[in-house]
Scaffold this motif. Structure first.
Motif, PDB file in Angstrom:
ATOM      1  N   TYR A  10       0.913  -1.192  -0.023  1.00  0.00           N
ATOM      2  CA  TYR A  10      -0.078   0.016  -0.122  1.00  0.00           C
ATOM      3  C   TYR A  10       0.920   1.151  -0.090  1.00  0.00           C
ATOM      4  O   TYR A  10       0.585   2.136  -0.540  1.00  0.00           O
ATOM      5  N   HIS A  11       2.044   1.252   0.615  1.00  0.00           N
ATOM      6  CA  HIS A  11       2.915   2.341   0.977  1.00  0.00           C
ATOM      7  C   HIS A  11       3.336   2.573  -0.585  1.00  0.00           C
ATOM      8  O   HIS A  11       3.414   3.876  -0.995  1.00  0.00           O
ATOM      9  N   ALA A  67       1.410   4.895  -2.949  1.00  0.00           N
ATOM     10  CA  ALA A  67       1.124   6.168  -2.517  1.00  0.00           C
ATOM     11  C   ALA A  67       2.344   6.879  -3.404  1.00  0.00           C
ATOM     12  O   ALA A  67       3.516   6.538  -3.279  1.00  0.00           O
ATOM     13  N   SER A  72       4.202  12.280  -0.530  1.00  0.00           N
ATOM     14  CA  SER A  72       2.960  12.724  -0.120  1.00  0.00           C
ATOM     15  C   SER A  72       2.692  12.533   1.457  1.00  0.00           C
ATOM     16  O   SER A  72       3.392  11.716   2.051  1.00  0.00           O
ATOM     17  N   GLU A 122       0.061  10.699   2.440  1.00  0.00           N
ATOM     18  CA  GLU A 122       0.046   9.479   2.714  1.00  0.00           C
ATOM     19  C   GLU A 122       0.861   8.605   2.866  1.00  0.00           C
ATOM     20  O   GLU A 122       1.181   7.535   3.591  1.00  0.00           O
ATOM     21  N   GLU A 123       2.180   8.919   2.008  1.00  0.00           N
ATOM     22  CA  GLU A 123       3.489   8.159   2.199  1.00  0.00           C
ATOM     23  C   GLU A 123       3.948   8.315   3.631  1.00  0.00           C
ATOM     24  O   GLU A 123       4.515   7.432   4.246  1.00  0.00           O
ATOM     25  N   SER A 173       2.173   8.740   6.347  1.00  0.00           N
ATOM     26  CA  SER A 173       1.331   7.905   7.333  1.00  0.00           C
ATOM     27  C   SER A 173       1.803   6.570   6.968  1.00  0.00           C
ATOM     28  O   SER A 173       1.976   5.833   8.269  1.00  0.00           O
ATOM     29  N   TRP A 174       2.197   5.919   5.940  1.00  0.00           N
ATOM     30  CA  TRP A 174       2.780   4.564   5.884  1.00  0.00           C
ATOM     31  C   TRP A 174       3.953   4.239   6.612  1.00  0.00           C
ATOM     32  O   TRP A 174       4.019   3.306   7.207  1.00  0.00           O
ATOM     33  N   ARG A 196       2.967   4.065  10.139  1.00  0.00           N
ATOM     34  CA  ARG A 196       2.473   2.782  10.494  1.00  0.00           C
ATOM     35  C   ARG A 196       3.382   1.741  10.654  1.00  0.00           C
ATOM     36  O   ARG A 196       3.443   0.870  11.558  1.00  0.00           O
TER      37      ARG A 196
END
Ligand code: HEM
Length: 151
Positions: free
Chosen positions: A40-41, A44, A48, A50-51, A53-54, A57
């Motif tokens: 998922y990473h 992204a 970004s 989003e990246e 956030s990955w 996580r």
């Protein structure tokens, strides 16, 4: 040995074994998630939010679950090994080889996570999905070895 001492020792053994299996579940569950997170990473866009956030996580999954769980599995597993003296048996030696391979896989996956956080996306999503089969296969072989004890 008195009956009381023997009963206390076998109860301690049972608790250590329960702890061992609990941490095995945490470790393997985390190992199932990590390459999925990487897939998922990599979907992204680089740089970004989003990246980012990955990356966070993945870092938490490694630091809070996977690495401490692996350390506990080894600690409790080696304690069981010390108590039972099972290293002379074929199934245990085969299990140790499998567990060493799984630990190497763990180290390699953690290394890839660091590279990914630094922007290096050298593996394809497909390769990561294939790698994701490793912990499942290793778990199946190890459980048969410890329960069936085929040799
Ligand atoms: C990290 C190194 C490990 C060591 C040194 C170790 C060692 C041991 C020992 C000595 C026992 C007691 C076996 C007996 O005498 O019956 C045991 C039990 C067990 N181990 Fe491990 N283990 C390790 C990792 C793992 C892993 C990775 C798994 C699963 C993926 C696993 C699954 C189990 C299970 C299911 C049992 C309970 C078997 C029973 O019912 O007696 N172990 N382990």
């Amino acid at each position: 040995m008195t009956d009381g001492l023997e009963a206390a020792l076998s109860l301690t053994y049972a608790w250590i074994k329960a702890g061992h299996v609990i941490f095995v579940i945490f470790w393997i569950a985390g190992l199932f998630m990590l390459p999925r997170f990487y897939v998922y990473h990599q979907q992204a866009a680089a740089g970004s939010p989003e990246e980012r956030s990955w990356i966070e996580r993945e870092r938490k999954l490694r630091k809070i679950i996977i690495t401490p769980a692996m350390a506990m599995v080894w600690l409790l597993g080696l304690t069981l090994l010390y108590i039972t003296g099972a290293w002379s048996q074929g199934w245990m030696q085969a299990k140790l080889v499998m567990v060493l391979l799984l630990s190497a896989y763990h180290g390699w996956m953690i290394g890839y996570g660091r590279k990914l956080a630094a922007g290096d996306r050298s593996m394809s999503g497909k390769a990561l999905r294939i790698m994701n089969e490793v912990p499942g296969l290793a778990t199946a072989v190890i459980v048969v070895l410890v329960i069936v004890k085929p040799f």
